[in-house]
Design a protein around this motif. Structure first.
Motif, PDB file in Angstrom:
ATOM      1  N   MET A   1       3.929   9.894  11.189  1.00 49.18           N
ATOM      2  CA  MET A   1       2.530  10.242  10.937  1.00 49.18           C
ATOM      3  C   MET A   1       1.764  10.665   9.506  1.00 49.18           C
ATOM      4  N   ALA A   2       2.546  11.865   8.712  1.00 52.63           N
ATOM      5  CA  ALA A   2       2.314  12.175   7.648  1.00 52.63           C
ATOM      6  C   ALA A   2       2.480  11.110   6.783  1.00 52.63           C
ATOM      7  N   GLU A   3       3.570  10.371   6.734  1.00 54.58           N
ATOM      8  CA  GLU A   3       3.830   9.056   5.679  1.00 54.58           C
ATOM      9  C   GLU A   3       2.863   8.011   5.883  1.00 54.58           C
ATOM     10  N   SER A   4       2.473   8.217   7.554  1.00 55.86           N
ATOM     11  CA  SER A   4       1.597   6.706   7.469  1.00 55.86           C
ATOM     12  C   SER A   4       0.418   6.836   7.131  1.00 55.86           C
ATOM     13  N   ALA A   5      -0.204   8.085   6.708  1.00 52.00           N
ATOM     14  CA  ALA A   5      -1.073   8.621   6.657  1.00 52.00           C
ATOM     15  C   ALA A   5      -1.130   8.200   4.756  1.00 52.00           C
ATOM     16  N   ALA A   6      -0.349   8.627   3.968  1.00 54.06           N
ATOM     17  CA  ALA A   6      -0.435   8.812   2.716  1.00 54.06           C
ATOM     18  C   ALA A   6      -0.372   7.408   2.223  1.00 54.06           C
ATOM     19  N   CYS A   7       0.917   6.487   3.225  1.00 55.88           N
ATOM     20  CA  CYS A   7       0.582   5.288   2.343  1.00 55.88           C
ATOM     21  C   CYS A   7       0.839   3.856   3.803  1.00 55.88           C
ATOM     22  N   PRO A   8      -0.642   3.655   3.732  1.00 53.22           N
ATOM     23  CA  PRO A   8      -1.748   2.535   4.497  1.00 53.22           C
ATOM     24  C   PRO A   8      -0.401   1.309   4.787  1.00 53.22           C
ATOM     25  N   ALA A   9      -0.384   1.078   5.723  1.00 48.10           N
ATOM     26  CA  ALA A   9       0.543  -0.084   5.986  1.00 48.10           C
ATOM     27  C   ALA A   9       0.110  -1.314   4.724  1.00 48.10           C
ATOM     28  N   PHE A  10       1.346  -2.488   4.658  1.00 46.97           N
ATOM     29  CA  PHE A  10       1.174  -2.745   3.246  1.00 46.97           C
ATOM     30  C   PHE A  10       0.303  -3.721   4.379  1.00 46.97           C
ATOM     31  N   GLN A  11      -0.418  -4.779   3.330  1.00 51.87           N
ATOM     32  CA  GLN A  11      -0.397  -6.497   3.049  1.00 51.87           C
ATOM     33  C   GLN A  11      -1.040  -6.868   1.723  1.00 51.87           C
ATOM     34  N   LEU A  12       0.106  -8.504   1.593  1.00 49.11           N
ATOM     35  CA  LEU A  12       0.346  -8.838   0.994  1.00 49.11           C
ATOM     36  C   LEU A  12      -0.929  -9.277   0.285  1.00 49.11           C
ATOM     37  N   GLY A  13      -0.749  -9.644  -0.669  1.00 50.95           N
ATOM     38  CA  GLY A  13      -2.448  -9.962  -1.955  1.00 50.95           C
ATOM     39  C   GLY A  13      -3.354  -8.969  -1.818  1.00 50.95           C
ATOM     40  N   ARG A  14      -3.825  -8.337  -0.927  1.00 51.05           N
ATOM     41  CA  ARG A  14      -4.383  -7.192  -1.094  1.00 51.05           C
ATOM     42  C   ARG A  14      -4.377  -5.823  -1.692  1.00 51.05           C
ATOM     43  N   PRO A  15      -5.841  -4.929  -1.612  1.00 52.67           N
ATOM     44  CA  PRO A  15      -5.434  -4.113  -3.355  1.00 52.67           C
ATOM     45  C   PRO A  15      -4.683  -2.690  -1.871  1.00 52.67           C
ATOM     46  N   ARG A  16      -4.067  -2.038  -2.353  1.00 53.16           N
ATOM     47  CA  ARG A  16      -3.301  -0.643  -1.563  1.00 53.16           C
ATOM     48  C   ARG A  16      -4.849  -0.027  -1.524  1.00 53.16           C
ATOM     49  N   TYR A  17      -5.154   0.200  -2.465  1.00 50.79           N
ATOM     50  CA  TYR A  17      -6.660   1.168  -1.607  1.00 50.79           C
ATOM     51  C   TYR A  17      -8.071   0.603  -2.029  1.00 50.79           C
ATOM     52  N   GLU A  18      -9.640   0.939  -1.083  1.00 54.35           N
ATOM     53  CA  GLU A  18     -10.376   0.415  -0.493  1.00 54.35           C
ATOM     54  C   GLU A  18     -11.156   0.278  -1.977  1.00 54.35           C
ATOM     55  N   GLN A  19     -11.435  -1.204  -2.455  1.00 51.42           N
ATOM     56  CA  GLN A  19     -12.095  -1.973  -2.843  1.00 51.42           C
ATOM     57  C   GLN A  19     -13.607  -1.889  -3.172  1.00 51.42           C
ATOM     58  N   GLY A  20     -14.232  -1.203  -1.945  1.00 53.30           N
ATOM     59  CA  GLY A  20     -15.423  -0.826  -1.528  1.00 53.30           C
ATOM     60  C   GLY A  20     -16.108   0.148  -2.032  1.00 53.30           C
ATOM     61  N   SER A  21     -15.084   0.941  -2.682  1.00 49.57           N
ATOM     62  CA  SER A  21     -15.603   2.278  -3.097  1.00 49.57           C
ATOM     63  C   SER A  21     -15.268   2.460  -5.063  1.00 49.57           C
ATOM     64  N   PHE A  22     -16.072   3.137  -5.563  1.00 47.45           N
ATOM     65  CA  PHE A  22     -15.234   3.723  -7.140  1.00 47.45           C
ATOM     66  C   PHE A  22     -13.918   4.245  -6.950  1.00 47.45           C
ATOM     67  N   LEU A  23     -13.860   5.178  -5.962  1.00 50.41           N
ATOM     68  CA  LEU A  23     -13.245   6.051  -6.697  1.00 50.41           C
ATOM     69  C   LEU A  23     -11.313   5.134  -5.718  1.00 50.41           C
ATOM     70  N   GLY A  24     -12.094   3.772  -4.994  1.00 47.33           N
ATOM     71  CA  GLY A  24     -10.846   3.182  -4.659  1.00 47.33           C
ATOM     72  C   GLY A  24     -10.334   2.305  -5.614  1.00 47.33           C
ATOM     73  N   ARG A  25     -11.490   2.174  -5.828  1.00 47.37           N
ATOM     74  CA  ARG A  25     -10.765   0.532  -7.277  1.00 47.37           C
ATOM     75  C   ARG A  25     -10.238   1.908  -8.675  1.00 47.37           C
ATOM     76  N   LEU A  26     -11.204   3.143  -8.888  1.00 45.53           N
ATOM     77  CA  LEU A  26     -10.204   3.738  -9.221  1.00 45.53           C
ATOM     78  C   LEU A  26      -8.650   3.523  -9.607  1.00 45.53           C
ATOM     79  N   ARG A  27      -8.430   4.590  -7.962  1.00 41.50           N
ATOM     80  CA  ARG A  27      -7.005   4.668  -7.561  1.00 41.50           C
ATOM     81  C   ARG A  27      -6.253   3.040  -8.180  1.00 41.50           C
ATOM     82  N   HIS A  28      -7.198   2.260  -7.985  1.00 41.43           N
ATOM     83  CA  HIS A  28      -6.113   0.669  -8.145  1.00 41.43           C
ATOM     84  C   HIS A  28      -6.122   0.743  -9.454  1.00 41.43           C
ATOM     85  N   PHE A  29      -6.836   0.350 -10.328  1.00 37.91           N
ATOM     86  CA  PHE A  29      -6.823   0.049 -12.231  1.00 37.91           C
ATOM     87  C   PHE A  29      -5.697   0.573 -11.936  1.00 37.91           C
TER      88      PHE A  29
END
Length: 325
Positions: A1-29
């Motif tokens: 469960m801890a590993e799943s929380a740290a690493c979300p389920a993979f989605q092809l072509g989708r960003p790993r981090y939520e792009q609706g927030s600045f922090l998510g985009r910061l981690r993505h870029f």
């Protein structure tokens, strides 16, 4: 469960981090501009592409984790252009922007610039920016070489004109003390570079305003070309290119004006250039992810805001377009 929380389920072509927030985009870029991806071998890239292709076709080997898939996608996004599917030349990748751009920033911020040195450094900076803009452009529509050259010439002309003009005015300002004149002179690169960046993006991508850029539905299918989406993409990119040089060309002169008064550096003048270089590198490294995180690269816009023919071509309420970087 801890590993799943740290690493979300993979989605092809989708960003790993939520792009609706600045922090998510910061981690993505931060992933996209990670300089370590510059050293990925051709073999490693092929392995990542094959892994993603296997996932797409449901042929994924057993034991492959979500973390491995996210890492493969990170490498692909850092190296492969999202529209052309081709490798971006290493110095022109966003992951190479800081390593290859820092020497130019250092040169632009050197004190006691002559007219010739100002012209050379501004020309080098705009040459680098023009190539990076072109390599990371929205490539859903072909861009003529003449458009690239037009943007390049316009950017160089505006940058050199503003920088040289301001330097001449400052030197003629007799009421300013030498210390004040030096600080202001060091700040000259910002308005020159910011103005040139707007000119560069506008001239190089103006054909998108007349032809539009592709917009995609929820399944990644092209539903049409939109001039309105193109206007949004160019505006967002130009704003980013104004914000990016702000801390890079404003903070180092202010920081250095303070550090140069320290007794240690006054006694060891040969350390001024290394300290100046380190300040520029740190500021550039922090500024780039913050600036490009202002907007998501794959931006969304409501169909109701676009042309009627786009609304008629899809049932989706939101469509996606590649803003470019």
């Amino acid at each position: 469960m801890a590993e799943s929380a740290a690493c979300p389920a993979f989605q092809l072509g989708r960003p790993r981090y939520e792009q609706g927030s600045f922090l998510g985009r910061l981690r993505h870029f931060a992933d996209i501009i990670d300089p370590s991806t510059l050293f990925v071998s051709e073999q490693r890239l092929k392995e990542c592409l094959k892994l993603l292709d296997d996932y797409k076709h449901g042929e994924l080997p057993p034991g492959v984790s979500d973390g491995q898939l996210w890492e493969a996608q990170k490498i692909k996004q850092a190296i492969i252009h999202p529209d052309t599917g081709e490798k971006i030349f290493m110095p022109l990748r966003m992951s190479g922007y800081v390593p290859f751009g820092t020497p130019i920033v250092i040169g632009l911020l050197l004190p006691n610039q002559t007219v010739v040195s100002t012209i050379i450094w501004q020309w080098m900076n705009q040459s680098h920016n023009a190539c990076v803009n072109y390599a990371n452009r929205n490539a859903t529509k072909p861009t003529p070489t003449s458009t690239f050259l037009q943007g390049y010439v316009g950017a160089v002309t505006s940058a050199v004109s503003i920088a040289v003009g301001l330097n001449v005015l400052i030197k003629k300002a007799n009421r300013l003390s030498p210390a004040t004149r030096m600080i202001i002179q060091r700040l000259v690169p910002f308005p020159a570079v910011a103005s040139a960046n707007i000119c560069n993006v506008g001239l190089m991508r103006h054909n998108e305003l007349s032809e539009g850029i592709d917009v995609l539905d929820n399944n990644g299918k092209v539903v049409g070309s939109s001039k309105i989406a193109a206007r949004h993409a160019i505006t967002e990119t130009a704003f980013t290119r104004v914000v990016l040089p702000m801390p890079i060309f404003i903070l180092p002169p202010i920081i250095m004006s303070y550090l140069e008064r320290l007794r240690f550096l006054q006694r060891n003048r040969r350390l001024l250039l290394p300290v100046h270089s380190l300040v520029c590198l740190l500021t550039f490294s922090l500024s780039l992810p913050l600036a490009i995180s202002l907007f998501p690269q794959m931006s969304q816009i409501e169909v109701s805001c676009l042309e009627p023919e786009i609304a008629m071509a899809t049932d989706c309420k939101m469509v996606t377009y590649n803003k470019g970087l």
